[in-house]
Design a protein around this motif. Sequence first.
Motif, PDB file in Angstrom:
ATOM      1  N   ILE A  63      -7.177 -29.677   6.649  1.00 51.03           N
ATOM      2  CA  ILE A  63      -7.499 -29.720   5.216  1.00 51.03           C
ATOM      3  C   ILE A  63      -7.373 -28.339   4.559  1.00 51.03           C
ATOM      4  O   ILE A  63      -6.807 -28.218   3.465  1.00 51.03           O
ATOM      5  CB  ILE A  63      -8.897 -30.322   4.956  1.00 51.03           C
ATOM      6  N   ASN A  67      -4.322 -27.420   2.186  1.00 54.50           N
ATOM      7  CA  ASN A  67      -4.650 -26.977   0.830  1.00 54.50           C
ATOM      8  C   ASN A  67      -3.962 -25.650   0.511  1.00 54.50           C
ATOM      9  O   ASN A  67      -3.446 -25.451  -0.600  1.00 54.50           O
ATOM     10  CB  ASN A  67      -6.162 -26.832   0.686  1.00 54.50           C
ATOM     11  N   THR A 147     -10.891 -36.487   2.792  1.00 54.85           N
ATOM     12  CA  THR A 147     -10.534 -35.126   2.403  1.00 54.85           C
ATOM     13  C   THR A 147      -9.029 -34.924   2.374  1.00 54.85           C
ATOM     14  O   THR A 147      -8.520 -34.137   1.574  1.00 54.85           O
ATOM     15  CB  THR A 147     -11.174 -34.111   3.372  1.00 54.85           C
ATOM     16  N   VAL A 148      -8.314 -35.628   3.248  1.00 55.64           N
ATOM     17  CA  VAL A 148      -6.853 -35.541   3.232  1.00 55.64           C
ATOM     18  C   VAL A 148      -6.328 -36.007   1.876  1.00 55.64           C
ATOM     19  O   VAL A 148      -5.409 -35.404   1.306  1.00 55.64           O
ATOM     20  CB  VAL A 148      -6.240 -36.383   4.372  1.00 55.64           C
ATOM     21  N   VAL A 151      -6.728 -33.266  -0.581  1.00 48.56           N
ATOM     22  CA  VAL A 151      -5.747 -32.195  -0.401  1.00 48.56           C
ATOM     23  C   VAL A 151      -4.399 -32.570  -1.008  1.00 48.56           C
ATOM     24  O   VAL A 151      -3.823 -31.810  -1.785  1.00 48.56           O
ATOM     25  CB  VAL A 151      -5.585 -31.858   1.097  1.00 48.56           C
ATOM     26  N   LEU A 157     -11.677 -28.714  -3.199  1.00 45.98           N
ATOM     27  CA  LEU A 157     -12.473 -28.904  -1.985  1.00 45.98           C
ATOM     28  C   LEU A 157     -13.762 -28.111  -2.137  1.00 45.98           C
ATOM     29  O   LEU A 157     -13.738 -26.892  -2.273  1.00 45.98           O
ATOM     30  CB  LEU A 157     -11.708 -28.421  -0.749  1.00 45.98           C
ATOM     31  N   THR A 162     -16.685 -30.821   2.410  1.00 42.44           N
ATOM     32  CA  THR A 162     -16.110 -30.465   3.713  1.00 42.44           C
ATOM     33  C   THR A 162     -17.187 -30.324   4.787  1.00 42.44           C
ATOM     34  O   THR A 162     -17.009 -30.761   5.922  1.00 42.44           O
ATOM     35  CB  THR A 162     -15.313 -29.156   3.598  1.00 42.44           C
TER      36      THR A 162
END
Length: 338
Positions: A63, A67, A147-148, A151, A157, A162
């Motif tokens: 991640i 990013n 979270t992917v 990104v 984020l 996270t």
Amino acid sequence: MSLPVPTWDTPFGIQLWPIFDSIISKLTNQYFIPSKFQFIIGKTPLSTFQPVALAITTYYIIIFGGNYIFKKFQIKPFILNGLFQIHNIILTTISLTLLILMIEQLIPMIYYNGLFYAICSTNAWTQPLVCLYYLNYLTKFIEFIDTVFLVVKQKKLTFLHTYHHGATALLCYTQLIGDTSISWVPISLNLGVHVIMYWYYFLAARGIRVWWKEWVTRFQIIQFILDLGFVYFATYQKLVFEFLNSYINKPLPFCGDCAGNLYSAYYGCAILSSYLVLFIGFYIDVYRRKSSKKSKIVKSVKGGVAAQVNEYVYVTGREATPILEEQEPKKQVRSRKA
């Protein structure tokens, strides 16, 4: 034909666990049979610290590395709205299924043996519940995909988001290896919240505005308050039984020993306490600070027609995202009322 009648032994009128066992066994071609599952450290996948730490480390590398690459090379954000909807509806369904199965196991246990037995007795660490705990544990790694999406869609984020995902996977691991009978309390509450949360994300991705989005975060906070009440109580019982009453003249009042090891209890108390503080801070920042941009529903006017924009706030840190950017340009934002 009469409908099944709920009882204390069968809260939903029929036994759901055998049905679940049969379906999963067939779907996996007998590779995974829920009724025969055993959590064995060193043999069960993700049952030792090394692979768990590797999975969590890989998550952070992907991640943060991803990013950085998106920003460094100015890669255009992906939409992936269809995949995002599928992801959320799958997690909603999984959460609801596990929650119902856990309720079926817990209601007769609490009715016949009492609440203290259910949270502290070693006999409450039953085979069906352990299987459900493990399946819930596996979903924590699936949730990394949340979270992917952030990104590749180039959303901000935050620390809460996270930290929350990595810490929760580790929390579930520590409770499984610690044989903590109280595990059903935070797990069942979390599943209930996730049913609502992922359903909200699904609706938001569909362009549907709902009045109860603020309650998603409120439910998170209520969840952690209840969690800590139970976990602190159980940890107190364990400490008094094993240590404190051996070193003081006047014994402290307590109900009895509580199943599980102290290291798991300490980790559970620390992580859940941090969640409560962080989510309260998030709630204040998003919903209570009038000056915060996250707390407002933006209205844009284009061609003389007001186009309502949904405040797409992910309870673990997503920023407000206009639905018009996620959908086709001419697609209208719908509104759902209670």
